[in-house]
Design a protein around this motif. Structure first.
Motif, PDB file in Angstrom:
ATOM      1  N   UNK A  37       0.805  -1.202   0.000  1.00  0.00           N
ATOM      2  CA  UNK A  37       0.000   0.000   0.000  1.00  0.00           C
ATOM      3  C   UNK A  37       0.847   1.266   0.000  1.00  0.00           C
ATOM      4  N   UNK A  38       0.319   2.302  -0.620  1.00  0.00           N
ATOM      5  CA  UNK A  38       0.947   3.619  -0.660  1.00  0.00           C
ATOM      6  C   UNK A  38      -0.089   4.645  -0.235  1.00  0.00           C
ATOM      7  N   UNK A  39       0.229   5.382   0.800  1.00  0.00           N
ATOM      8  CA  UNK A  39      -0.680   6.427   1.264  1.00  0.00           C
ATOM      9  C   UNK A  39      -0.499   7.677   0.421  1.00  0.00           C
ATOM     10  N   UNK A  40      -1.597   8.165  -0.114  1.00  0.00           N
ATOM     11  CA  UNK A  40      -1.597   9.426  -0.843  1.00  0.00           C
ATOM     12  C   UNK A  40      -2.513  10.396  -0.095  1.00  0.00           C
ATOM     13  N   UNK A  41      -1.959  11.511   0.296  1.00  0.00           N
ATOM     14  CA  UNK A  41      -2.716  12.540   1.003  1.00  0.00           C
ATOM     15  C   UNK A  41      -2.797  13.771   0.125  1.00  0.00           C
ATOM     16  N   UNK A  42      -4.011  14.242  -0.084  1.00  0.00           N
ATOM     17  CA  UNK A  42      -4.223  15.447  -0.882  1.00  0.00           C
ATOM     18  C   UNK A  42      -4.705  16.544   0.057  1.00  0.00           C
ATOM     19  N   UNK A  43      -3.882  17.555   0.206  1.00  0.00           N
ATOM     20  CA  UNK A  43      -4.213  18.608   1.158  1.00  0.00           C
ATOM     21  C   UNK A  43      -3.543  19.910   0.742  1.00  0.00           C
ATOM     22  N   UNK A  44      -4.268  21.008   0.936  1.00  0.00           N
ATOM     23  CA  UNK A  44      -3.689  22.314   0.619  1.00  0.00           C
ATOM     24  C   UNK A  44      -2.843  22.821   1.782  1.00  0.00           C
TER      25      UNK A  44
END
Lengths: 121, 107
Positions: free
Chosen positions: A114-121
């Motif tokens: 698994x690879x965690x992808x976080x999308x945040x400004x």
């Protein structure tokens, strides 16, 4: 037999992310690879599949136009690129190998970590 | 897309119990139904494929049945390591949709 994925990513909305999945221990071109994602605390979502032999792909319509799955047969590595990221794309992304060679209907028996992808400004 | 509906969404049971999880497809998927087990922080594990076949290494206390639109996963003689979340998935047609999961908790 294993699939080893690239490390965690943090991206801003609108950016793109490319996750890699390196395969080993089996004949790379013999098994379809699927990509599945899981938002925090949520269920599993199938994103699409690639045939490492010829490179043909099938994507879920929900992500059509934003997702691209590719492979590099020289390094036995698969890639999943997701563009125009939005907060709803924050999730764990998994690559997973089809159970039966040259088939597409029997489930996924080998999974990456698994690879965690976080999308945040 | 084929919608997959699992029930119950959660259940409590004790070690040694027999439990059944149900999965219903929005239309016929013949026998193209798989089950996965997921524990917190881990990748899913394939438990059953093609409705009733067990991959190598999966204990025989797990079994599956059904056809068409109605399917069941049965665990006979629950073990402590079986407390997890279970997902069904159809692989009859793309997108290969999953059910929303059934969380199995210790009573």
């Amino acid at each position: 037999v294993q699939l080893v994925q690239s490390g965690a990513e943090v991206k801003k909305p609108g950016a793109s992310v490319k996750v890699s999945c390196k395969a080993s221990g089996y004949t790379f071109t013999s098994y379809y690879i699927h990509w599945v994602r899981q938002a925090p605390g949520q269920g599993l979502e199938w994103m699409g599949t690639i045939n490492p032999s010829g490179g043909s792909t099938t994507y879920t319509q929900r992500l059509q136009g934003r997702v691209t799955m590719t492979r590099d047969t020289s390094t036995a590595t698969l890639y999943m690129e997701l563009s125009s990221l939005r907060s709803e794309d924050t999730a764990m992304y998994y690559c997973a190998r089809e159970l039966i060679p040259a088939a597409l209907y029997y489930g996924m028996d080998v999974w990456g970590q698994g690879t965690t992808v976080t999308v945040s400004s | 897309d084929i919608q997959m509906t699992q029930s119950p969404s959660s259940l409590s049971a004790s070690v040694g119990d027999r439990v059944t999880v149900t999965c219903r497809a929005g239309r016929s998927i013949t026998s193209y139904l798989n089950w996965y087990q997921q524990t917190p922080g881990k990748a899913p594990k394939l438990l059953i494929y093609s409705t009733s076949s067990l991959p190598s290494g999966v204990p025989s206390r797990f079994s599956g049945s059904g056809s068409g639109t109605n399917f069941t996963l049965t665990i006979s003689g629950l073990q402590p390591e079986d407390f997890a979340t279970y997902y069904c998935q159809q692989t009859y047609s793309t997108p290969f949709t999953f059910g929303r999961g059934t969380r199995l908790e210790i009573k």
